[in-house]
Design a protein around this motif. Sequence first.
Motif, PDB file in Angstrom:
ATOM      1  N   ARG A  43       0.857  -1.190   0.000  1.00 43.55           N
ATOM      2  CA  ARG A  43       0.000   0.000   0.000  1.00 43.55           C
ATOM      3  C   ARG A  43       0.888   1.234   0.000  1.00 43.55           C
ATOM      4  O   ARG A  43       1.821   1.349   0.796  1.00 43.55           O
ATOM      5  N   LEU A  44       0.591   2.154  -0.904  1.00 41.93           N
ATOM      6  CA  LEU A  44       1.423   3.340  -1.024  1.00 41.93           C
ATOM      7  C   LEU A  44       1.030   4.372   0.021  1.00 41.93           C
ATOM      8  O   LEU A  44      -0.150   4.603   0.283  1.00 41.93           O
ATOM      9  N   ALA A  45       2.057   4.991   0.608  1.00 42.07           N
ATOM     10  CA  ALA A  45       1.818   6.032   1.607  1.00 42.07           C
ATOM     11  C   ALA A  45       1.187   7.254   0.946  1.00 42.07           C
ATOM     12  O   ALA A  45       1.411   7.522  -0.228  1.00 42.07           O
ATOM     13  N   GLY A  46       0.402   7.986   1.715  1.00 40.08           N
ATOM     14  CA  GLY A  46      -0.180   9.224   1.206  1.00 40.08           C
ATOM     15  C   GLY A  46       0.847  10.338   1.197  1.00 40.08           C
ATOM     16  O   GLY A  46       1.955  10.193   1.716  1.00 40.08           O
ATOM     17  N   LEU A  47       0.484  11.460   0.582  1.00 38.89           N
ATOM     18  CA  LEU A  47       1.363  12.622   0.557  1.00 38.89           C
ATOM     19  C   LEU A  47       0.806  13.676   1.497  1.00 38.89           C
ATOM     20  O   LEU A  47      -0.239  14.263   1.237  1.00 38.89           O
ATOM     21  N   ASP A  48       1.480  13.883   2.620  1.00 43.83           N
ATOM     22  CA  ASP A  48       1.026  14.849   3.612  1.00 43.83           C
ATOM     23  C   ASP A  48       1.435  16.250   3.173  1.00 43.83           C
ATOM     24  O   ASP A  48       2.580  16.490   2.819  1.00 43.83           O
ATOM     25  N   ALA A  49       0.501  17.168   3.198  1.00 43.93           N
ATOM     26  CA  ALA A  49       0.774  18.528   2.733  1.00 43.93           C
ATOM     27  C   ALA A  49       0.879  19.532   3.875  1.00 43.93           C
ATOM     28  O   ALA A  49       0.773  20.725   3.665  1.00 43.93           O
ATOM     29  N   GLY A  50       1.074  19.061   5.112  1.00 47.43           N
ATOM     30  CA  GLY A  50       1.107  19.955   6.260  1.00 47.43           C
ATOM     31  C   GLY A  50       2.196  21.007   6.189  1.00 47.43           C
ATOM     32  O   GLY A  50       1.946  22.200   6.364  1.00 47.43           O
ATOM     33  N   ASN A  51       3.422  20.608   5.957  1.00 48.17           N
ATOM     34  CA  ASN A  51       4.533  21.521   5.732  1.00 48.17           C
ATOM     35  C   ASN A  51       5.597  20.749   4.969  1.00 48.17           C
ATOM     36  O   ASN A  51       5.522  19.515   4.868  1.00 48.17           O
ATOM     37  N   PRO A  52       6.580  21.418   4.396  1.00 49.65           N
ATOM     38  CA  PRO A  52       7.537  20.693   3.547  1.00 49.65           C
ATOM     39  C   PRO A  52       8.320  19.616   4.273  1.00 49.65           C
ATOM     40  O   PRO A  52       8.693  18.617   3.658  1.00 49.65           O
ATOM     41  N   PHE A  53       8.547  19.767   5.560  1.00 52.48           N
ATOM     42  CA  PHE A  53       9.307  18.759   6.293  1.00 52.48           C
ATOM     43  C   PHE A  53       8.511  17.462   6.423  1.00 52.48           C
ATOM     44  O   PHE A  53       9.044  16.364   6.258  1.00 52.48           O
ATOM     45  N   ILE A  54       7.219  17.593   6.699  1.00 49.96           N
ATOM     46  CA  ILE A  54       6.360  16.408   6.744  1.00 49.96           C
ATOM     47  C   ILE A  54       6.148  15.856   5.338  1.00 49.96           C
ATOM     48  O   ILE A  54       6.176  14.645   5.115  1.00 49.96           O
ATOM     49  N   TRP A  55       5.964  16.767   4.362  1.00 47.62           N
ATOM     50  CA  TRP A  55       5.707  16.331   2.988  1.00 47.62           C
ATOM     51  C   TRP A  55       6.874  15.515   2.442  1.00 47.62           C
ATOM     52  O   TRP A  55       6.667  14.477   1.819  1.00 47.62           O
ATOM     53  N   TYR A  67       8.648   2.308  -6.256  1.00 42.93           N
ATOM     54  CA  TYR A  67       9.793   1.508  -6.702  1.00 42.93           C
ATOM     55  C   TYR A  67       9.550   0.024  -6.414  1.00 42.93           C
ATOM     56  O   TYR A  67       9.859  -0.839  -7.241  1.00 42.93           O
ATOM     57  N   ARG A  68       9.013  -0.272  -5.235  1.00 41.35           N
ATOM     58  CA  ARG A  68       8.793  -1.680  -4.877  1.00 41.35           C
ATOM     59  C   ARG A  68       7.752  -2.339  -5.775  1.00 41.35           C
ATOM     60  O   ARG A  68       7.791  -3.550  -5.983  1.00 41.35           O
ATOM     61  N   CYS A  69       6.818  -1.555  -6.299  1.00 41.95           N
ATOM     62  CA  CYS A  69       5.791  -2.100  -7.202  1.00 41.95           C
ATOM     63  C   CYS A  69       6.323  -2.272  -8.631  1.00 41.95           C
ATOM     64  O   CYS A  69       5.727  -3.004  -9.426  1.00 41.95           O
ATOM     65  N   ALA A  70       7.371  -1.573  -8.974  1.00 40.32           N
ATOM     66  CA  ALA A  70       7.893  -1.604 -10.347  1.00 40.32           C
ATOM     67  C   ALA A  70       8.520  -2.961 -10.669  1.00 40.32           C
ATOM     68  O   ALA A  70       9.048  -3.625  -9.775  1.00 40.32           O
ATOM     69  N   PRO A  71       8.461  -3.380 -11.954  1.00 40.70           N
ATOM     70  CA  PRO A  71       7.940  -2.650 -13.114  1.00 40.70           C
ATOM     71  C   PRO A  71       6.464  -2.913 -13.396  1.00 40.70           C
ATOM     72  O   PRO A  71       6.038  -2.858 -14.549  1.00 40.70           O
ATOM     73  N   PHE A  72       5.700  -3.208 -12.358  1.00 43.12           N
ATOM     74  CA  PHE A  72       4.278  -3.497 -12.554  1.00 43.12           C
ATOM     75  C   PHE A  72       3.388  -2.493 -11.826  1.00 43.12           C
ATOM     76  O   PHE A  72       2.221  -2.766 -11.586  1.00 43.12           O
ATOM     77  N   ALA A  73       3.946  -1.330 -11.466  1.00 40.82           N
ATOM     78  CA  ALA A  73       3.168  -0.314 -10.751  1.00 40.82           C
ATOM     79  C   ALA A  73       2.063   0.233 -11.644  1.00 40.82           C
ATOM     80  O   ALA A  73       2.296   0.546 -12.816  1.00 40.82           O
ATOM     81  N   SER A 145      12.574   9.113 -11.192  1.00 39.41           N
ATOM     82  CA  SER A 145      12.440   7.731 -11.680  1.00 39.41           C
ATOM     83  C   SER A 145      13.708   7.148 -12.271  1.00 39.41           C
ATOM     84  O   SER A 145      13.721   6.009 -12.715  1.00 39.41           O
ATOM     85  N   MET A 146      14.811   7.889 -12.267  1.00 44.83           N
ATOM     86  CA  MET A 146      16.010   7.483 -13.006  1.00 44.83           C
ATOM     87  C   MET A 146      16.628   6.185 -12.496  1.00 44.83           C
ATOM     88  O   MET A 146      17.313   5.485 -13.242  1.00 44.83           O
ATOM     89  N   ASN A 147      16.408   5.836 -11.236  1.00 43.79           N
ATOM     90  CA  ASN A 147      17.024   4.628 -10.674  1.00 43.79           C
ATOM     91  C   ASN A 147      15.987   3.570 -10.305  1.00 43.79           C
ATOM     92  O   ASN A 147      16.245   2.715  -9.455  1.00 43.79           O
ATOM     93  N   VAL A 148      14.835   3.620 -10.966  1.00 50.54           N
ATOM     94  CA  VAL A 148      13.745   2.711 -10.612  1.00 50.54           C
ATOM     95  C   VAL A 148      14.129   1.242 -10.774  1.00 50.54           C
ATOM     96  O   VAL A 148      13.666   0.380 -10.031  1.00 50.54           O
ATOM     97  N   ALA A 149      15.021   0.936 -11.732  1.00 56.99           N
ATOM     98  CA  ALA A 149      15.382  -0.468 -11.988  1.00 56.99           C
ATOM     99  C   ALA A 149      16.398  -1.010 -10.989  1.00 56.99           C
ATOM    100  O   ALA A 149      16.588  -2.232 -10.904  1.00 56.99           O
TER     101      ALA A 149
END
Length: 347
Positions: A43-55, A67-73, A145-149
């Motif tokens: 399950r992919l984590a959500g993107l928290d928009a509270g402040n840049p440090f949390i984001w 990355y863990r789902c690739a190459p079938f994401a 995405s440059m190092n996804v493989a």
Amino acid sequence: MPSTLANDLFTQNRIVESGSNRYALPQAQLQALRTAAIGPMPRLAGLDAGNPFIWFDSAAHRLAGLYRCAPFAENFTAQIRNIALALDNWVTRSTDACLAAAMQLPLKPYTAARALQTATVLAALRPLVPRDDQQHQTLLCAALSMNVAIWAFQDALGSQSVPLSSGQQRELHLHPLLSSAWLSEMGVDDDDWHALVQQQHERPDGTGYPFHLRGNEVEPLAHQLQLVDEVMAKLSPRGARRAMSTDHVLRELFFQCDDPDDARLNAALIKTLGFYPPGMFVRLANRQLAIVVRRSEHISHPYVAWLDRDGSFTERSCLEPGYEVAEVAELRARDDRFTDLARAWGY
């Protein structure tokens, strides 16, 4: 761009040419990856928009999940574009806070953290190295995405204390094309995105890889990606290797280039980061311990702040007598302390 693959079993078992400057996975390799991926996708984590440090912390976890789902994401292209757009919005709104979050937070895992750092600095570089909106977004997507493989390989290298083996070197030299092949499997059909990922380690002097391109054979945006990624690698600790100091890396960058175009790019990067980037702890001439909060027009004299006993931050310019940076403090904040330090940037 030359696109002839090496004619050896190591390469042919991992990747095949599928068109002009396009690559694909051999069926046996694809099946092996599919077999290894049997089981529920994380399950992919959500993107928290509270402040840049949390984001940034939530973005690192989400990127690692992709990355863990690739190459079938599923919906990989859209998800990477969404992260790139959110990151760019944060950098536009609060560049100094984003540089602090990307470069100083103990983000994990390694590959996702490096991708976010590189994309953040590239976004911050834009005012001095103009790009149109499409180029800019494509460059950020390529950085993410440059190092996804080879995410698992690179994460493992984070704790490796011995030099790379010959097999690891070959894996590393093939990964720009392999990542491009994985992107194709996940529906990325943007030629520019593929070109940037394929050329992420090429250098105009011909010393890069995998094709040793020279001069204008290297896409200008790919050269930006290569330079920023290399600088971030030097500034990041990995295994037994300690991080190099920012001022040392950037001073080295200043003196190493004779080509006028490269010199302008290097100068823009130096100005964007400064010798003491936001988030870095420093000891001032008056022995006060402080944190860099904002860059200034003077790359050696940022604005710094420290926490007073009443819980408020006092900010000073390092141009003021007694407040010059005397040395970098060997100190990094714990995850839980950045919640307090975020207040230095107004969060």
